[in-house]
Design an enzyme around this catalytic site. Structure first.
Site, PDB file in Angstrom:
ATOM      1  N   THR A 167       1.387  -1.261   0.107  1.00  0.00           N
ATOM      2  CA  THR A 167       0.165  -0.326  -0.055  1.00  0.00           C
ATOM      3  C   THR A 167       0.702   1.283   0.248  1.00  0.00           C
ATOM      4  O   THR A 167       1.995   1.477   0.314  1.00  0.00           O
ATOM      5  CB  THR A 167      -0.936   0.059   1.275  1.00  0.00           C
ATOM      6  OG1 THR A 167      -1.874  -1.143   1.680  1.00  0.00           O
ATOM      7  CG2 THR A 167      -1.759   1.536   1.364  1.00  0.00           C
ATOM      8  N   ARG A 195     -13.076  -7.480  -3.373  1.00  0.00           N
ATOM      9  CA  ARG A 195     -12.649  -8.171  -1.991  1.00  0.00           C
ATOM     10  C   ARG A 195     -12.159  -6.275  -1.758  1.00  0.00           C
ATOM     11  O   ARG A 195     -12.044  -5.578  -2.628  1.00  0.00           O
ATOM     12  CB  ARG A 195     -11.443  -8.335  -2.112  1.00  0.00           C
ATOM     13  CG  ARG A 195     -10.838  -8.827  -0.431  1.00  0.00           C
ATOM     14  CD  ARG A 195      -9.515  -8.214  -0.683  1.00  0.00           C
ATOM     15  NE  ARG A 195      -8.739  -7.932   0.365  1.00  0.00           N
ATOM     16  CZ  ARG A 195      -7.572  -6.979   0.809  1.00  0.00           C
ATOM     17  NH1 ARG A 195      -7.559  -5.972   0.160  1.00  0.00           N
ATOM     18  NH2 ARG A 195      -7.213  -7.294   1.973  1.00  0.00           N
ATOM     19  N   GLY A 197      -9.833  -4.081   1.001  1.00  0.00           N
ATOM     20  CA  GLY A 197      -9.294  -3.763   1.973  1.00  0.00           C
ATOM     21  C   GLY A 197      -9.118  -2.976   3.985  1.00  0.00           C
ATOM     22  O   GLY A 197     -10.338  -2.262   3.342  1.00  0.00           O
ATOM     23  N   ASP A 198      -7.978  -2.910   3.595  1.00  0.00           N
ATOM     24  CA  ASP A 198      -8.413  -1.849   5.309  1.00  0.00           C
ATOM     25  C   ASP A 198      -8.234  -0.129   4.142  1.00  0.00           C
ATOM     26  O   ASP A 198      -8.368   0.061   5.114  1.00  0.00           O
ATOM     27  CB  ASP A 198      -7.286  -2.312   6.232  1.00  0.00           C
ATOM     28  CG  ASP A 198      -6.140  -2.054   5.941  1.00  0.00           C
ATOM     29  OD1 ASP A 198      -6.193  -3.087   4.911  1.00  0.00           O
ATOM     30  OD2 ASP A 198      -5.032  -1.711   6.616  1.00  0.00           O
ATOM     31  N   THR A 217       0.072  -0.220   6.643  1.00  0.00           N
ATOM     32  CA  THR A 217       0.004  -1.373   5.732  1.00  0.00           C
ATOM     33  C   THR A 217       0.029  -3.100   6.196  1.00  0.00           C
ATOM     34  O   THR A 217       0.931  -2.985   6.721  1.00  0.00           O
ATOM     35  CB  THR A 217       1.048  -0.328   4.532  1.00  0.00           C
ATOM     36  OG1 THR A 217       1.987  -1.661   3.997  1.00  0.00           O
ATOM     37  CG2 THR A 217       2.421  -0.392   5.317  1.00  0.00           C
ATOM     38  N   GLY A 218      -0.681  -3.700   5.461  1.00  0.00           N
ATOM     39  CA  GLY A 218      -0.025  -4.412   5.860  1.00  0.00           C
ATOM     40  C   GLY A 218      -1.407  -5.988   5.388  1.00  0.00           C
ATOM     41  O   GLY A 218      -1.825  -5.212   4.096  1.00  0.00           O
ATOM     42  N   GLY A 220      -4.548  -6.677   5.396  1.00  0.00           N
ATOM     43  CA  GLY A 220      -6.055  -5.697   5.470  1.00  0.00           C
ATOM     44  C   GLY A 220      -6.782  -6.399   6.523  1.00  0.00           C
ATOM     45  O   GLY A 220      -7.495  -5.926   7.232  1.00  0.00           O
TER      46      GLY A 220
HETATM   47  N1  ASP Z   1      -3.429  -3.628   2.756  1.00  0.00           N
HETATM   48  C1  ASP Z   1      -3.606  -3.866   2.614  1.00  0.00           C
HETATM   49  C2  ASP Z   1      -5.154  -4.270   1.731  1.00  0.00           C
HETATM   50  O1  ASP Z   1      -4.665  -5.329   2.601  1.00  0.00           O
HETATM   51  C3  ASP Z   1      -2.094  -4.929   1.529  1.00  0.00           C
HETATM   52  C4  ASP Z   1      -1.323  -3.907   2.692  1.00  0.00           C
HETATM   53  O2  ASP Z   1      -0.764  -2.822   2.722  1.00  0.00           O
HETATM   54  O3  ASP Z   1      -0.078  -4.326   2.374  1.00  0.00           O
HETATM   55  O4  ASP Z   1      -4.825  -4.368   0.867  1.00  0.00           O
END
Ligand code: ASP
Length: 301
Positions: A167, A195, A197-198, A217-218, A220
């Protein structure tokens, strides 16, 4: 007041073996983009304007998973999403499911500015982008060879292992002590159609108020379940924790290796914790503290 900013280019991408070329490109790009924000802030730019512009710069760079260079869904198409929040006014804008909007963060900003809503989804969101004359591009304009290869590998592996995700995000405290956060993403390689995400969810991947601004980021789904970004602010507000303590505590309360976040408070304190192997990140402050890193560092802002 001392201004401060931080940007991230994702935590998840660190799991792939970085080639020297890729690493060099990232290490040159992160400080260059941070400097765009620093120049704006020195000139009196507002937190929300700077956060938006930093996210645009990151979206425009194909190294990162947002805008051009975004990852592909299981159907081989891009569905982009973004959100932005202004701590001073408490207003927010978010959008998801975008297939043609070149800079999703610009659409999120326009939702904040022009509507009484917070969150718009495609296809209506695409119609708004056209009505507001935001640049639109064919869906495959976002595709790079690297992302196509990653999807092919994902599909060939026949397993639910969405390694390639990341992200982009920015948090900013301007010279008047106002804070803002912006987050934009393509989500995860091989994600199911629809889908979300966050990143576009206010309170999960993005938050800003009169205390702090946060961009995550991570993985989600974990950030959504934990209400991560809002929780950082809640700890500062209700427990009186300093921002770095609150930010680290929230990540530590989540499952191991969930990801990372960048955060800034209205005093210009920056926190960049992560529980993944690393996080692409850069920071700069009016006090002359600047830097960038990918893996763990000793020191930092
Ligand atoms: N958070 C993002 C998602 O889940 C992916 C990421 O930030 O690595 O879409």
């Amino acid at each position: 007041m001392v201004w401060a900013l931080a940007i991230h280019g994702g935590a998840g991408a660190i799991v792939e073996a970085l080639s020297d070329d890729h690493r060099n490109a990232v290490e040159q790009t992160l400080p260059r983009i941070a400097d765009v924000g620093a120049t704006m802030l020195r000139g009196g730019g507002s937190a929300i304007d700077v956060a938006e512009q930093l996210a645009v710069e990151l979206e425009e760079c194909e190294l990162f998973n947002a805008g051009r260079g975004a990852v592909l869904s299981v159907r081989g198409t891009h569905e982009l999403e973004a959100s932005i929040m202004d701590g001073d006014s408490g207003r927010a804008g978010a959008c998801c499911g975008l297939k043609t909007v070149r800079n999703p963060i610009r659409l999120a900003r326009q939702v904040l500015e022009r509507t009484d809503h917070v969150f718009v989804a495609a296809p209506g969101a695409e119609d708004l982008a056209k009505e507001w004359q935001l640049p639109c591009v064919p869906n495959d304009w976002f595709t790079t060879d690297r992302r196509r290869r990653q999807l092919d590998e994902f599909l060939a592996a026949e397993q639910d292992d969405r390694m390639h995700h990341a992200t982009v995000g920015a948090v900013v405290c301007d010279a008047e002590g106002r804070v803002a956060a912006a987050t934009s993403t393509g989500g995860m390689t091989g994600k199911l159609p629809g889908r979300i995400g966050d990143a576009p969810m206010i309170g999960a991947g993005t938050w800003a108020d009169t205390r702090v601004a946060v961009s995550g980021t991570g993985l989600g789904e974990r950030f959504i379940r934990a209400g991560t970004a809002r929780m950082v602010s809640a700890r500062v507000e209700l427990l009186g924790e300093p921002l770095p303590v609150a930010a680290a505590a929230v990540l530590d309360s989540m499952p191991p290796e969930s990801g990372g976040l960048i955060a800034v408070d209205t005093g210009g304190v920056v926190a960049l914790p992560f529980t993944s192997q690393g996080m692409y990140r850069a920071w700069a402050t009016g006090a002359g503290i600047v830097g960038h890193a990918i893996g763990p560092t000793i020191g930092g802002p």
